[in-house]
Design a protein around this motif. Sequence first.
Motif, short mmCIF file in Angstrom:
data_model
loop_
_atom_site.label_atom_id
_atom_site.label_comp_id
_atom_site.label_asym_id
_atom_site.label_seq_id
_atom_site.Cartn_x
_atom_site.Cartn_y
_atom_site.Cartn_z
N THR A 128 32.45 27.81 47.92
CA THR A 128 32.73 26.54 47.26
C THR A 128 31.59 26.14 46.35
O THR A 128 30.44 26.05 46.80
N ASN A 181 34.48 30.20 43.20
CA ASN A 181 35.22 29.44 44.20
C ASN A 181 36.23 30.33 44.90
O ASN A 181 36.93 31.11 44.26
N HIS A 187 36.62 23.18 51.54
CA HIS A 187 35.42 22.45 51.97
C HIS A 187 35.78 20.99 52.24
O HIS A 187 36.15 20.26 51.31
#
Length: 246
Positions: A128, A181, A187
């Motif tokens: 992330t 990503n 997340h």
Amino acid sequence: MLVIVPASFHDKNLIKAFCKVVNFFGPYPTHELLTVSRPADAQYSKKILDALSGGFAKSSQHIFDENGPVGWPLGPNFYWHQTIQYLKKTNNSSSWLWMELDMTPIDENWLDVLNKEYIDKGTDCLGTIQRNKNSTDHHFVGAGIYPADFYKKYTSWKSVLDSSVAFDVFCQHEIVPSASNSSFIDHKFRTSYFKCTNEGLRGLSSDKSPEFSQPVRDDCVLVHGCVDSSLANLILNDHSYIFTAT
């Protein structure tokens, strides 16, 4: 892939549910497990090792030579730094997932899915990328996947012990350009009270950023940020929504 689980007294209340949900979706015959901890917390990493070792092709425990600092962010910085030093010393040859105890798998093939995505995307780091608060800069969230030779390609990790900034933010300028990503990691920073709603799996975040309290993405196989084991307990008690990712 090598799954590295850092264990400490700070997250000891998460261990039981974490181990249960990881085992629930196992076994993982093509992956390896490594638990790490300071000497004072060796009992916690050993507990995780004992609970999970049967599901992995190979399992081991590494105890650091010293206890180091405690508290955030100095404690996590120490754990990350010491682990990378160990990977360097042992000539690690596997990509590795830094799997903190607030990470929860939610799909049967979660680790194979992440491993395939990591190979297919071809970037050094996968996880992330998040914008820093009150800044236009971004950092790669520490709980993610790293290359086997991370210790060779990057140098900023060597200095995290000298900083009071969290290791993922401290290393942002070096890591972010070679990171991407993940489509399968969601997340959800500091979330709790997960429930299965009409919109999907949803928790409440103590952070003021609204995206963390949004439903978990449908294609997600691993959620990062649940701090009360509610997501793991939900999965263990209600399997009706689980699908098999391909």
